[in-house]
Design an enzyme around this catalytic site. Structure first.
Site, PDB file in Angstrom:
ATOM      1  N   HIS A 122       0.828  -1.209   0.000  1.00 44.70           N
ATOM      2  CA  HIS A 122       0.000   0.000   0.000  1.00 44.70           C
ATOM      3  C   HIS A 122       0.868   1.267   0.000  1.00 44.70           C
ATOM      4  CE1 HIS A 122      -3.686   2.300   1.142  1.00 44.70           C
ATOM      5  NE2 HIS A 122      -2.772   3.109   1.644  1.00 44.70           N
ATOM      6  N   GLU A 123       1.737   1.376   0.989  1.00 50.64           N
ATOM      7  CA  GLU A 123       2.584   2.573   1.069  1.00 50.64           C
ATOM      8  C   GLU A 123       3.565   2.595  -0.109  1.00 50.64           C
ATOM      9  OE1 GLU A 123       1.416   4.610   3.032  1.00 50.64           O
ATOM     10  OE2 GLU A 123       0.309   3.298   4.406  1.00 50.64           O
ATOM     11  N   HIS A 143       1.861   4.301  -2.956  1.00 46.48           N
ATOM     12  CA  HIS A 143       1.969   5.761  -2.815  1.00 46.48           C
ATOM     13  C   HIS A 143       3.356   6.230  -3.252  1.00 46.48           C
ATOM     14  CE1 HIS A 143      -1.802   6.693  -0.841  1.00 46.48           C
ATOM     15  NE2 HIS A 143      -1.580   5.878   0.165  1.00 46.48           N
ATOM     16  N   GLU A 173      -4.640   7.545  -3.307  1.00 46.61           N
ATOM     17  CA  GLU A 173      -5.127   6.322  -2.685  1.00 46.61           C
ATOM     18  C   GLU A 173      -5.459   5.261  -3.738  1.00 46.61           C
ATOM     19  OE1 GLU A 173      -4.721   6.275   0.416  1.00 46.61           O
ATOM     20  OE2 GLU A 173      -5.657   4.357   0.916  1.00 46.61           O
TER      21      GLU A 173
END
Lengths: 506, 506
Positions: free
Chosen positions: A269-270, A273, A299
């Site tokens: 997830h990160e 980003h 997101e």
């Protein structure tokens, strides 16, 4: 460009970069506060953050900036500028118009308060001490309300906050889109509850060595193309990505000994980003366009890597063997199909960041409704835990045993980020719509994932989204990439198809 | 204080604290650059550091500051102020007078250059690439020379640099003191070389697990009273202490797998610096007096813990058992007496920070002589490795096999810290003199160390030195605490007594 325009632009650009420098310093301080800064330094640190942000704010709202904008944002001068420069002016003017309404003193108090509260929140959360946290939260909300007064309320007061994170997003639009989504997901969740087959997941309840988790997480970041020479990976209570400059895009994760997937999915997830930030076109770096287009688009990129890729059967076809090698004891009797189903098990739960892909959206809707009540209907801060618990009971059938697992679970409010939560669900919808297009343009998408060949995917995302940074608005990006506006049906279609297969529904 | 004075003081204090905030931000950035910041962000980071330092510099040299000082530093107003405030004015005026002479643009270039060079130095050192480092060093020296021109040369050009780190220290004084010291230490080193008994130390050449070293190092920091809630411990190429604010005093260490004592002694050393900073009187915190008195006095405190305590027989009587428990295999056949002698073995070596307590001073004298030549005698940067190697041959009988172990070994020059090195030997001399007094006032000093009862020692140092921060000058501190001026004989006496016992000399 004539000479006056060129020289004005140069000075304007220097001022912008100076403001960016303050933001870099403050970003490092925030990163530091959340990755191990000592407690006794927090008070002094929050004053320092307040001072630096105030200085940046002073520059942002300075007469000098006002004069640059007056000159550069006139039709005749704009016509001389290229598209990128025009967009820089637009973005800066919006930021200027918003900031100039806030008295600097108010702004400083706010930044000092939120810096302190973010740090203290860690302890309050650990101790489940909402009473301790409440006065800080009350002050943050009070100050946020003052800001709304300064900015002027849009259709509703909460609209004003939404707009900051997702340009042009409204309560009206969100009510509609969330409504459509809910109407399709609720029956799905119900059907799953009634399903006769249920993924086996008892093997998940084992201890998974942290060092091995760390090794595997770093391996996956490498696989997806995270540039370790332009970032670093640390631990924090709540995982996050933070950009200091384009060559320094950091992420954090958090290891749970009894959950082998939490740290991994938070890394994906990160990492998503971070890929976005690391691959913005270098010519935009250091300008106001050198970052993601909006929180929602950002997101969409983290969700895309975490869920659409990371929770797919193809992904685990490729990587399950590697994971087994890291945990040969724990996973020796588990097949890839069982593992895939286990990481996609739907289970109503209390903690947003541990929720499955499907019920996750309910966690967001709860927060959205609470924030609306706080700013539009005068919900009192002391009633928050009660309302929180009632909504969890109503939407997910669960009651938090304590506030650590309830109202204190997220860092966002301690940092004053009201209006941010909806971005998470927007991200899911954007991601589904973007993947739908990507699948047409990369017809072998499933094979690429099954081979762990992420370079073409990263390349496609760079060309379609990453490289543009903030030079296009969310709606423009969606239109250009997918050919249509935000449409929640792509997410609903994707989730229906995926979960019907997993749960054997017709 | 009359009302005008009170309100001027308040504004002056606010300006000071604002400047401190910039320094805190920059300190964090330096800490970060040396504890794992990604390479690709270094260029952007150095621009940010340059910008922030320039802003702090602009405030320090502002008309506003000038006006405050003109008012507050007048005899009539000074008479109204208490002693602390008077001293704040004196220190600030000195800093102002020095800074106001440097054009802000020059200052910014200098800070950007040194920030970048400090980062690049790590790579150049690792690769032993002096040719790569040379152009940076040449620029730093050139800019330092420009600064000396702006400041005005004292007795010699190098005096100007010395004074910055140790107020009122001169080449003349240093030549004299170093001369006296050398005259007593050289025969001692000679005698040791001829000694019939030599400490056995072959057991040192084993592998010592890093995780165990780390555990033991943290344990020792706890024992000496380092406040972990007001600091943190990390790893870096070169160990250092850095103060962000009084509640955030960080240290780093560096682990060598084949040397069990390096990380430990560097922890005691940096821990000594940190104890000083953590225990400055809280009323001085955030003011220009809220830090150590000078580099030399600071170094006396690190040396005191590292050598006078950490390399004493009493210390190891208490802690050797603990160390053995961390390394039972490696140390099973080694007695405490053998270990004590081994950590005090005198051996001519190439690397300053790994040198023994005695020859360490020769490493400093080499650097002192080279710096004098660079600034007073026009030594060229391209000749540095040659001169360095010649001096090591002459003073220590050794020739570095490469520049990593030679001229590139220290970070100081990459950061522009010329005139700093002598502080290390000054620190040794101050420490010996201070310990001599402490021994009279705490007659059971040896017992306290042998019991690991450091609280009374820390308390004594706090009362005598730490709490004063920068409110007294080095010479004042030495006079008040020990009753006399700097006297190198205390160090010589201490070293003679210690090493004659270890080497069985008469």
């Amino acid at each position: 460009m004539n000479q006056t325009t060129a020289s004005t632009w140069k000075q304007f650009d220097e001022l912008q970069r100076k403001i960016k420098s303050y933001h870099e310093a403050v970003a490092l301080m925030h990163w530091d506060l959340r990755t191990g800064a000592p407690k006794k330094g927090a008070q002094g640190r929050s004053e320092t953050i307040g001072m630096l942000m105030t200085e940046a704010f002073r520059l942002q709202t300075s007469e000098e900036m006002g004069n640059f904008l007056t000159y550069l944002n006139s039709p005749a001068v704009l016509a001389e500028l290229d598209e990128i420069k025009q967009r820089i002016i637009t973005v800066t003017q919006e930021e200027y118009d918003r900031s100039v309404k806030i008295p600097p003193k108010k702004y400083q108090e706010y930044t000092e308060l939120t810096a302190l509260a973010e740090t203290l929140w860690e302890d309050f959360k650990e101790e489940g001490d909402y009473a301790g946290f409440e006065p800080y939260l009350a002050q943050i909300i009070e100050k946020t309300n003052e800001f709304i007064d300064y900015w002027g309320s849009k259709a509703t007061r909460y609209d004003t906050l939404l707009h900051m994170y997702e340009p042009d997003l409204t309560v009206e639009k969100l009510d509609e889109v969330f409504g459509q989504l809910r109407d399709r997901l609720v029956p799905l969740v119900e059907a799953i509850k009634e399903a006769s087959q249920e993924p086996q997941a008892s093997f998940m309840n084992q201890l998974f060595d942290k060092a091995q988790q760390e090794k595997f997480g770093l391996f996956m970041l490498e696989q997806m193309g995270y540039d370790f020479e332009a970032g670093r990976v640390d631990e924090s209570v709540h995982p996050f990505e933070i950009t200091l400059n384009q060559g320094d895009v950091r992420i954090t994760t958090h290891y749970l000994q009894d959950d082998v997937t939490f740290a991994l999915f938070s890394s994906l997830h990160e990492g998503g980003h971070a890929l976005y930030e690391q691959n913005v076109s270098p010519e935009l770096a250091g300008t106001p366009l050198g970052e993601g287009a909006s929180m929602g688009i950002h997101e969409s990129q983290s969700r895309l890597w975490e869920n659409f890729i990371g929770r797919s059967l193809e992904f685990w076809t490729r990587y399950y063997g590697d994971l087994q090698q890291h945990f040969p004891e724990q996973l020796k009797n588990v097949t890839v199909d069982e593992f895939y189903k286990a990481v996609n098990r739907v289970e109503n739960s209390l903690v947003r960041i541990q929720a499955d892909e499907l019920t996750y959206n309910l966690h967001i809707i709860i927060r959205y409704e609470i924030e609306k009540q706080l700013f539009n209907d005068g919900l009192s801060v002391s009633d928050l835990p009660k309302v929180w618990n009632e909504k969890y009971k109503a939407y997910l059938g669960l009651t938090p045993p304590n506030d650590s697992l309830g109202v204190l679970q997220d860092v966002h409010w301690s940092g004053g980020s009201f209006g941010y939560f909806p971005s998470y669900a927007l991200g899911n919808m954007y991601a589904a719509q973007i993947v739908n297009t990507m699948r047409k343009q990369l017809p072998n998408l499933d094979d690429l994932i099954a081979e762990g060949n992420f370079a073409p995917i990263k390349e496609w995302l760079t060309e379609q989204i990453y490289k543009y940074g903030k030079s296009q608005k969310p709606a423009e990006i969606m239109k250009r990439v997918t050919g249509e506006e935000l449409n929640p049906n792509y997410l609903a279609d994707y989730l229906e198809q995926k979960y019907k297969a997993i749960y054997g529904l017709s």
